[in-house]
Motif scaffolding. Structure first.
Motif, mmCIF file in Angstrom:
data_model
loop_
_atom_site.group_PDB
_atom_site.id
_atom_site.type_symbol
_atom_site.label_atom_id
_atom_site.label_comp_id
_atom_site.label_asym_id
_atom_site.label_seq_id
_atom_site.Cartn_x
_atom_site.Cartn_y
_atom_site.Cartn_z
ATOM 1 N N CYS A 134 0.920 -1.224 -0.048
ATOM 2 C CA CYS A 134 -0.179 0.028 0.058
ATOM 3 C C CYS A 134 0.758 1.176 0.118
ATOM 4 O O CYS A 134 0.381 2.137 -0.556
ATOM 5 N N ASN A 135 2.077 1.281 0.918
ATOM 6 C CA ASN A 135 2.669 2.218 0.827
ATOM 7 C C ASN A 135 3.793 2.548 -0.016
ATOM 8 O O ASN A 135 4.259 3.579 -0.531
ATOM 9 N N GLN A 183 2.989 9.657 -7.357
ATOM 10 C CA GLN A 183 2.558 10.862 -8.344
ATOM 11 C C GLN A 183 3.543 11.346 -9.435
ATOM 12 O O GLN A 183 4.492 11.946 -8.808
ATOM 13 N N ILE A 184 3.140 11.048 -10.597
ATOM 14 C CA ILE A 184 3.976 11.665 -11.695
ATOM 15 C C ILE A 184 4.560 12.878 -11.757
ATOM 16 O O ILE A 184 5.556 13.505 -12.224
ATOM 17 N N ASP A 242 17.778 11.113 2.304
ATOM 18 C CA ASP A 242 17.228 12.082 1.941
ATOM 19 C C ASP A 242 15.994 11.764 0.626
ATOM 20 O O ASP A 242 14.967 12.295 1.110
ATOM 21 N N LEU A 243 16.244 10.720 -0.260
ATOM 22 C CA LEU A 243 15.101 10.562 -1.031
ATOM 23 C C LEU A 243 14.171 9.934 -0.355
ATOM 24 O O LEU A 243 13.060 10.139 -0.745
ATOM 25 N N ASP A 271 7.535 9.801 1.437
ATOM 26 C CA ASP A 271 6.290 9.870 2.350
ATOM 27 C C ASP A 271 5.466 10.974 1.668
ATOM 28 O O ASP A 271 4.197 10.914 2.159
ATOM 29 N N LYS A 272 5.965 12.018 0.851
ATOM 30 C CA LYS A 272 5.063 12.896 0.311
ATOM 31 C C LYS A 272 4.636 12.624 -1.093
ATOM 32 O O LYS A 272 4.059 13.290 -1.846
ATOM 33 N N ARG A 273 4.792 11.248 -1.340
ATOM 34 C CA ARG A 273 4.256 10.804 -2.705
ATOM 35 C C ARG A 273 4.854 11.196 -3.838
ATOM 36 O O ARG A 273 4.456 11.154 -4.925
#
Length: 210
Positions: A18-19, A74-75, A161-162, A167-169
């Motif tokens: 899911c994540n 999200q592309i 860092d990446l 987590d911010k998609r």
């Protein structure tokens, strides 16, 4: 890693999917150094593509977006290094939920780069009570040692860092492609150079075409 993955139950596996998508399928892709040497001979660094006789092929952002199989990516939100980012210490504390003293004692430095050995994170994956945190540390390991390997057996600061931005998609795909092209350029120039970046993903793309 595959052994740890196989020990988890369906609930943790679904939390992972899911994540972060279906990254564990990369564990089954064997990296063939001879295949990479052959591929490098067809890599054209001038045009950043493979040239097979009269056919040009190159991994695209659209194709690579499907490889992690992550519905949350999200592309239109591309990863870029933030101007003000937490220190490596703080990022590791947030990811692992361990104390400052615990993290400081395990951070290593080589030149200008900082690392944390994978063996120090492995026990957290096996024993940490919070399933989400176990999954997070496991994904950090995949990005650090499978997708962006740099120092053998270590997770470096750039990968943390990446991961912190995932987590911010945001999508890491353009960064993955840049590292893939860079490694192909090095491998092509060296003749028998060692391909070190994003190898499993490139093979997954290659097998989809052939």
């Amino acid at each position: 890693m595959k052994e740890i993955w196989n020990q988890w139950d369906d609930e943790i596996n679904q939390l992972f999917y899911c994540n972060y998508g279906n990254l564990p399928y990369l564990f089954d892709i064997k990296v063939d150094k001879y295949l990479f040497r052959a591929l490098a001979q067809y890599w054209n660094p001038t045009y950043s593509c493979f040239t097979f006789e009269k056919v040009d092929l190159v991994p695209t952002v659209k194709e690579y977006t499907t490889l992690p199989r992550c519905p949350k990516i999200q592309i239109d939100k591309v990863y870029s290094r933030a101007a003000n980012i937490p220190t490596f210490l703080k990022k590791l504390m947030n990811i692992t939920r361990m104390s400052k003293q615990w993290v400081v004692a395990r951070i290593k430095q080589k030149g200008d780069s900082k690392y944390i050995p994978w063996r120090n994170l492995k026990d957290l994956i096996l024993t940490y009570p919070d399933a989400k945190k176990r999954v997070d540390v496991f994904v950090l390991r995949i990005y650090g040692l499978v997708i962006f390997p740099k120092a053998l057996g270590h997770i470096d600061e750039a990968v943390s860092d990446l991961f912190d931005r995932l987590d911010k998609r945001v999508t890491p795909v353009p960064t993955i492609l840049v590292e893939t092209f860079r490694s192909l350029n090095i491998c092509q120039r060296a003749g028998e150079g060692r391909f070190i970046r994003c190898a499993q993903l490139l093979l997954a793309w290659f097998y989809n075409h052939f």
